[in-house]
Write an enzyme that holds these catalytic residues in place. Structure first.
Site, PDB file in Angstrom:
ATOM      1  N   HIS A 153       0.833  -1.196   0.000  1.00 53.18           N
ATOM      2  CA  HIS A 153       0.000   0.000   0.000  1.00 53.18           C
ATOM      3  C   HIS A 153       0.873   1.253   0.000  1.00 53.18           C
ATOM      4  O   HIS A 153       2.079   1.190   0.213  1.00 53.18           O
ATOM      5  CB  HIS A 153      -0.934   0.021   1.219  1.00 53.18           C
ATOM      6  CG  HIS A 153      -2.115  -0.875   1.081  1.00 53.18           C
ATOM      7  ND1 HIS A 153      -2.060  -2.219   1.367  1.00 53.18           N
ATOM      8  CD2 HIS A 153      -3.390  -0.635   0.685  1.00 53.18           C
ATOM      9  CE1 HIS A 153      -3.255  -2.763   1.161  1.00 53.18           C
ATOM     10  NE2 HIS A 153      -4.074  -1.824   0.740  1.00 53.18           N
ATOM     11  N   LYS A 157      -0.542   4.887   4.618  1.00 51.36           N
ATOM     12  CA  LYS A 157      -1.387   3.929   5.343  1.00 51.36           C
ATOM     13  C   LYS A 157      -0.803   3.680   6.727  1.00 51.36           C
ATOM     14  O   LYS A 157       0.401   3.435   6.874  1.00 51.36           O
ATOM     15  CB  LYS A 157      -1.515   2.617   4.566  1.00 51.36           C
ATOM     16  CG  LYS A 157      -2.520   1.643   5.173  1.00 51.36           C
ATOM     17  CD  LYS A 157      -2.830   0.502   4.236  1.00 51.36           C
ATOM     18  CE  LYS A 157      -3.799  -0.506   4.846  1.00 51.36           C
ATOM     19  NZ  LYS A 157      -5.085   0.092   5.202  1.00 51.36           N
TER      20      LYS A 157
END
Length: 269
Positions: A153, A157
């Site tokens: 990601h 995040k």
């Protein structure tokens, strides 16, 4: 269907607003963010050159007035606060927030006794189809294969592994009759020794603007099977969320997930 958006100035919030504006059966009922957000007082559609007549506010209650459904992809503490207001106002909720601690999950589930909500670690239709594929694969490859889950990601995040990766692990564990808490391996460093049979490993990558990549590796002797899902746009999550919101219009109370929304629980494997 009148929809309110939490975290309106964030990347996911903006994507949700765009999806709602573009959907023929939806209208934007409200948009809100934290008191420190720089977008407060601006039209929710400014970022895309559209005028919605809905100003972004930090007054959650006023933003939810008149809404049928709240879509929330924020943080656990904020989501629980928002659900208290939703329950009081009779607003349903689609929750894409991840990173809930066990006690917070219990709180989340308690709201479903009084209101209807869909909570899923990933709202994308393709990801939920992948969950079903993993259920099938795990039942077939339950002997002689090591299982590893790799997820990647963007660098903003804050939780790891991702909620989607954890859900993949749970699906696999349930399919082979074990508890992920007993077999999950979330860190390896130093001299770890040989891989323990029957464990499910997790690897986390954070970097750049990766929207979300997930691969489950079934590694056997002489062969590997990989099941991969890659997200190129947050719009897939937004479109799934609207589909979930529509599903909730048929239900006064209860906790549902995207497997319910898509009818995948009826698919026997």
């Amino acid at each position: 269907m009148k929809i309110a958006i939490a975290g309106a100035s964030g990347r996911m919030g903006k994507t949700l607003i765009e999806a709602v504006i573009q959907h023929p059966d939806c209208s934007l009922a409200g948009a809100f963010d934290l008191p420190a957000a720089t977008c407060l007082g601006r039209d929710a559609g400014d970022f895309m050159g559209a005028q919605t007549g809905i100003l972004i506010t930090d007054n959650i209650e006023s933003a939810l007035q008149g809404a049928d459904v709240l879509i929330d992809f924020t943080r656990p503490e904020g989501t629980l606060k928002h659900l208290e207001i939703c329950q009081r106002l009779g607003v349903k909720a689609v929750i894409g927030t991840t990173g809930f601690e066990p006690k917070q999950l219990e709180q989340l589930k308690s709201f479903a006794k009084h209101m209807a909500m869909v909570w899923s670690p990933n709202m994308a239709v393709g990801v939920n189809a992948t969950f079903k594929l993993l259920e099938v694969a795990a039942k077939i490859l339950n002997q002689g294969y090591d299982i590893e889950i790799i997820e990647a990601h963007h660098n903003k995040k804050v939780d790891a592994p991702s909620g989607t990766a954890l859900r993949m692990g749970e699906v696999i564990a349930q399919s082979i009759g074990v508890d992920l808490k007993d077999v999950g391996v979330f860190a390896r460093e130093g001299i770890t020794g040989e891989r323990q049979h029957g464990t499910i490993g997790f690897s986390t990558i954070r970097g750049g603007d990766i929207v979300g990549d997930h691969t489950v590796l079934f590694a056997g002797t002489g062969e590997r099977i990989e099941i991969t899902h890659k997200s190129a746009s947050r719009m897939t999550y937004a479109q799934g969320s609207i589909r979930a919101a529509s599903y909730l219009m048929q239900h006064p109370t209860g906790m549902f997930d995207m497997q319910d929304v898509l009818g995948l629980k009826k698919v026997v494997v």
